[in-house]
Write a protein that holds these residues in place. Sequence first.
Motif, PDB file in Angstrom:
ATOM      1  N   ALA A   1       0.921  -1.341   0.172  1.00 25.07           N
ATOM      2  CA  ALA A   1      -0.017   0.047  -0.053  1.00 25.07           C
ATOM      3  C   ALA A   1       0.870   1.140   0.021  1.00 25.07           C
ATOM      4  CB  ALA A   1      -1.163   0.020   1.090  1.00 25.07           C
ATOM      5  N   ALA A   2       1.915   1.167   0.943  1.00 22.68           N
ATOM      6  CA  ALA A   2       2.897   2.419   0.701  1.00 22.68           C
ATOM      7  C   ALA A   2       3.708   2.607  -0.845  1.00 22.68           C
ATOM      8  CB  ALA A   2       4.063   2.340   1.724  1.00 22.68           C
ATOM      9  N   TRP A   3       4.009   1.560  -1.196  1.00 22.86           N
ATOM     10  CA  TRP A   3       4.329   1.687  -2.801  1.00 22.86           C
ATOM     11  C   TRP A   3       3.315   2.347  -3.403  1.00 22.86           C
ATOM     12  CZ3 TRP A   3       3.990   0.565  -7.912  1.00 22.86           C
ATOM     13  CH2 TRP A   3       5.385   0.720  -8.509  1.00 22.86           C
ATOM     14  N   ILE A   4       2.062   1.794  -3.331  1.00 20.00           N
ATOM     15  CA  ILE A   4       1.120   2.646  -4.176  1.00 20.00           C
ATOM     16  C   ILE A   4       0.828   3.907  -3.974  1.00 20.00           C
ATOM     17  CG2 ILE A   4      -1.653   2.489  -4.806  1.00 20.00           C
ATOM     18  CD1 ILE A   4      -1.268  -0.695  -4.356  1.00 20.00           C
ATOM     19  N   GLU A   5       0.980   4.180  -2.655  1.00 25.67           N
ATOM     20  CA  GLU A   5       0.760   5.710  -2.419  1.00 25.67           C
ATOM     21  C   GLU A   5       1.853   6.509  -2.895  1.00 25.67           C
ATOM     22  OE1 GLU A   5       0.341   9.348  -0.093  1.00 25.67           O
ATOM     23  OE2 GLU A   5      -1.049   7.798  -0.684  1.00 25.67           O
ATOM     24  N   GLY A   6       3.232   5.954  -2.996  1.00 24.77           N
ATOM     25  CA  GLY A   6       4.068   6.699  -3.735  1.00 24.77           C
ATOM     26  C   GLY A   6       4.182   6.671  -5.109  1.00 24.77           C
ATOM     27  N   PHE A   7       3.561   5.941  -5.671  1.00 28.60           N
ATOM     28  CA  PHE A   7       3.668   5.774  -7.264  1.00 28.60           C
ATOM     29  C   PHE A   7       2.304   6.532  -7.834  1.00 28.60           C
ATOM     30  CE2 PHE A   7       2.275   3.691 -11.347  1.00 28.60           C
ATOM     31  CZ  PHE A   7       3.494   3.891 -11.964  1.00 28.60           C
ATOM     32  N   VAL A   8       1.073   6.538  -7.041  1.00 26.92           N
ATOM     33  CA  VAL A   8       0.115   7.378  -7.628  1.00 26.92           C
ATOM     34  C   VAL A   8      -0.407   8.144  -6.702  1.00 26.92           C
ATOM     35  CG1 VAL A   8      -0.486   5.216  -9.452  1.00 26.92           C
ATOM     36  CG2 VAL A   8      -1.706   5.226  -7.167  1.00 26.92           C
ATOM     37  N   GLY A   9       0.147   8.473  -5.559  1.00 27.18           N
ATOM     38  CA  GLY A   9      -0.575   9.268  -4.517  1.00 27.18           C
ATOM     39  C   GLY A   9       0.042  10.697  -4.468  1.00 27.18           C
ATOM     40  N   GLY A  10      -0.286  11.488  -3.503  1.00 23.94           N
ATOM     41  CA  GLY A  10       0.466  12.576  -3.325  1.00 23.94           C
ATOM     42  C   GLY A  10       0.061  13.920  -4.260  1.00 23.94           C
ATOM     43  N   GLY A  11      -0.916  13.678  -4.975  1.00 20.92           N
ATOM     44  CA  GLY A  11      -1.444  14.843  -5.869  1.00 20.92           C
ATOM     45  C   GLY A  11      -0.583  14.779  -6.880  1.00 20.92           C
TER      46      GLY A  11
ATOM     47  N   PHE B   1      -6.625  -6.148   5.593  1.00 14.09           N
ATOM     48  CA  PHE B   1      -7.474  -5.140   4.922  1.00 14.09           C
ATOM     49  C   PHE B   1      -7.476  -3.812   5.680  1.00 14.09           C
ATOM     50  CE2 PHE B   1     -11.143  -3.126   2.936  1.00 14.09           C
ATOM     51  CZ  PHE B   1     -10.663  -2.681   1.709  1.00 14.09           C
ATOM     52  N   THR B   2      -7.843  -4.007   7.050  1.00 13.06           N
ATOM     53  CA  THR B   2      -8.161  -2.694   7.811  1.00 13.06           C
ATOM     54  C   THR B   2      -6.748  -2.024   8.209  1.00 13.06           C
ATOM     55  OG1 THR B   2      -8.073  -4.244   9.916  1.00 13.06           O
ATOM     56  CG2 THR B   2     -10.256  -3.893   9.101  1.00 13.06           C
ATOM     57  N   ASP B   3      -5.784  -2.715   8.166  1.00 14.53           N
ATOM     58  CA  ASP B   3      -4.338  -2.000   8.249  1.00 14.53           C
ATOM     59  C   ASP B   3      -4.159  -1.036   7.097  1.00 14.53           C
ATOM     60  OD1 ASP B   3      -4.288  -3.182  10.796  1.00 14.53           O
ATOM     61  OD2 ASP B   3      -3.169  -4.844  10.051  1.00 14.53           O
ATOM     62  N   VAL B   4      -4.416  -1.501   5.997  1.00 16.27           N
ATOM     63  CA  VAL B   4      -4.118  -0.671   4.594  1.00 16.27           C
ATOM     64  C   VAL B   4      -5.084   0.162   4.328  1.00 16.27           C
ATOM     65  CG1 VAL B   4      -2.761  -2.536   3.910  1.00 16.27           C
ATOM     66  CG2 VAL B   4      -4.804  -2.557   3.151  1.00 16.27           C
ATOM     67  N   LEU B   5      -6.534   0.087   4.774  1.00 18.25           N
ATOM     68  CA  LEU B   5      -7.393   0.789   4.167  1.00 18.25           C
ATOM     69  C   LEU B   5      -7.163   2.320   4.390  1.00 18.25           C
ATOM     70  CD1 LEU B   5     -10.328   1.074   2.988  1.00 18.25           C
ATOM     71  CD2 LEU B   5     -11.356   0.643   5.234  1.00 18.25           C
ATOM     72  N   PRO B   6      -6.679   2.981   5.792  1.00 18.22           N
ATOM     73  CA  PRO B   6      -6.587   4.081   5.898  1.00 18.22           C
ATOM     74  C   PRO B   6      -5.423   4.987   4.850  1.00 18.22           C
ATOM     75  CG  PRO B   6      -6.413   3.155   7.961  1.00 18.22           C
ATOM     76  CD  PRO B   6      -6.433   2.002   6.868  1.00 18.22           C
ATOM     77  N   LEU B   7      -4.320   4.101   4.399  1.00 17.89           N
ATOM     78  CA  LEU B   7      -3.668   4.707   3.350  1.00 17.89           C
ATOM     79  C   LEU B   7      -3.941   4.696   2.231  1.00 17.89           C
ATOM     80  CD1 LEU B   7      -0.569   5.559   3.092  1.00 17.89           C
ATOM     81  CD2 LEU B   7       0.044   3.088   2.988  1.00 17.89           C
ATOM     82  N   LEU B   8      -4.785   3.590   1.872  1.00 11.08           N
ATOM     83  CA  LEU B   8      -5.420   3.484   0.464  1.00 11.08           C
ATOM     84  C   LEU B   8      -6.669   4.732   0.475  1.00 11.08           C
ATOM     85  CD1 LEU B   8      -6.006  -0.248  -0.064  1.00 11.08           C
ATOM     86  CD2 LEU B   8      -4.075   1.133  -1.344  1.00 11.08           C
ATOM     87  N   ARG B   9      -7.122   4.963   1.260  1.00 12.92           N
ATOM     88  CA  ARG B   9      -8.097   5.996   1.281  1.00 12.92           C
ATOM     89  C   ARG B   9      -7.691   7.445   1.195  1.00 12.92           C
ATOM     90  NH1 ARG B   9     -12.149   5.647   6.303  1.00 12.92           N
ATOM     91  NH2 ARG B   9     -12.878   3.862   4.909  1.00 12.92           N
TER      92      ARG B   9
END
Length: 823
Positions: A694-704, A733-741
């Motif tokens: 989930a952190a990798w996805i946040e770095g790849f497609v997150g952060g505006g 799933f409950t652990d990664v949900l806040p980051l994905l949201r």
Amino acid sequence: MSDVDRPGGGRGAGLLLLGVRHHGPGSARAVRAALEETRPEVVLIEGPSEANDLIPLAADEDMRPPVALLAHAVDEPGRSAFWPLAEFSPEWVAIRWALEHGAPARFIDLPATHSLAWGRDEEADETDEADKEGTAGEGDEGERATGAGAGGEARIDPLGVLAEAAGYDDAERWWEDVVEHRCVGGTGDALAPFTALEEAMTALREGHGSGGHDRDPDSASGSPVAPGQDLVREAYMRLQIRAAQREFGGGVAVVCGAWHVPALRRRATVAADRALLKGLPKVKADMTWVPWTNRRLSRFSGYGAGIDSPGWYGHLFGAVDRPVERWMTKVAGLLRAEDRIVSSAHVIEAVRLADTLAAMRGRPLPGLGETTDAVRAVMCEGSDVPLALVHDQLIVGDVLGEVPAAVPAVPLQRNLTRTQRRLRLKPEAAERELELDLRKETDGERSRLLHRLRLLAVNWGEPTASYGSTGTFRETWRLHWEPELSVRVAEAGIWGTTVRAAATAKAEADAVATQGLADVTGLAERCLLAALPDALPTVMRILADRAALDSDVGHLAQALPALVRSLRYGDVRGTGTAALAEVAAGLAERILVGLPPACAGLDADAADEMRRHLDAVHGAVGLLGDAPAPGHGDLRARWASVLRTLATRDTVHGVIRGRSVRLLLDDGELAQDEAARQMGLMLASPGTAPADAAAWIEGFVGGGSGGGLLLVHDERLLGLVDAWLTGVPAEAFTDVLPLLRRTFSAYESGVRRTLGELVRRGPGAPSGSAATGFGAPGFASGLDSGRADAVLPVVRLLLGLDEDTRGGEGGGDARAGLVGAAR
């Protein structure tokens, strides 16, 4: 009985004590009527006695109130005080009457050299700017005197006490009824209001003593009790009154706060008064006139000058007859200028309603409350939105006073004034935006002036975002002049006699005192913007020293973007940036070497901060272009190598790894197939924890970063994310949900809706739909040529294409060209 003891109603040779409310139009009219009737030989006014030499300037044709007397300590310009005067201030009316009739006018209050030194040893953080202004300025207004008393003793509000005794719950409304609406000209006794007010204040001081005004500020801390400033001031004023009576023999008029009248009337020996003045602290002080504003006369601005509505009071003072009708006409004109439908019938009805409300409330004439209620009901249709405009523009107002060029000023202020006139930048109280084109000589000088003033902490202008252009040749400023900026100019006078010299000296001093590397680089950027070449060598030397000693990659990453931004101004501003380029290249080199080890072993918060540094450095390297760092090859190529290292290193946090892959993809350093492979390895590996993925996805497609559109246009990446997400175990799933949201909530609503539609269709959709944009629900599988031909003329008109492409041969090519152009 001495002259001081003569009744206030005496005329001719007697002492005339005119107790007033500062900034009260009713008091101002009463003072003018009393002076016209009694014709005193000298007029004494409550105000700092050093300002006597400045009184003749009030007759200058270029002097337009509101203005203020400004006193500041010569060795400590920040220690200052203001005495504001509006056109409707009784003191101003008294000064103007004396100048017009050839009578001497003098200030008789305690000199500013003492009042500025009062409490000088107190901690600076115990009083704010408004407290300092009020101490020697308007905070001692006799009839108001609000706020906490010295030593913690509650200070009474005389107006509030008198209003309560009269059955009013609002002191402002009581004052309007008994003074502002009272006719004092033409008929009646001009001195009657002062006699009545003196009797009330005498009774009030007999019952309440000094009302909390007689104790020294240090008395609460255990130091010996000393007489408070009000008692000292009143003793000084009594001595000045005696001196005037000895000089002129009689016919002395005194205009002061009504609270002081009983104290000036009472018996007191000269020896006792002099004893109170013995041993007062002193500082060397300078005085001058400065422009003031209506907003600074209003309580809403944070300066307690005793009036909520300077614009309304100015109208009452200037309106000879029919003040309500004239006020409603002003309001109608303002609302019409804002495109609101207001007719003369609205004005008539609003006046009638205001008169009716005044009668129902038992008031002699409509006041501000009645007129405001009538405007809200009739002209604003019950809405407070347009009423807020009326309050801001009329009830308070944007009036800025003017002072003549002959007023005393520090050399820096004179240089600034000349520069403002040469560049046609007039200080204004109203906030306005200024667009500058740096390619024009005048606009370039304006920009340099505003940047230099910001270096001197004279924040007349604030830079803001430019709309309609992203070029470095354009700047947008929001200008707003406040009277306190005159104090800032006086403070900055210690650095030099011109704006350029003062800004240069201040920048050099700030560079020496600044410890943080990012702060020094920001200072270098500001020196370039302000065109201060004489300060740059010192700033650059200190910058190089700080960069050599700082080993924190985060600090280096914070510093680099400011340096690179500064390099972009070399072409437009004509400022040499060779030294800056050398330092920037060296800084970039150190970042390239130190970034990979600095990114290892970071927790989530530290990794998120480093991700922001990564973005900043990436942008800075892109701006540097292909300029090689001396002896180290191409910076851009070496930066891509660093990103590849971060993208594949297991010890680096997932956010940084994902961001590195994304930056490489955006720069074309990584093929889409390779990016998809990297994502697949990260998401499909059984050994990858869901939180890391989930952190990798946040770095790849997150952060505006526009990652949502990337997923919309590359369904392979979206499919990988979808497949991974559906395979996350329920317990994880409950652990990664806040980051994905957090990742997906940053997308625009249209992007989220499109992603949802693509996921709903699933992998069974036609393979070409993503590439062509067709095949989605609601679209046909191909183009409808007939319908496309029907809109060709309109599209051709919009795109400005030639008419000879219409229909016939080449119609298909025209359609294709138009579709391509539209895309």
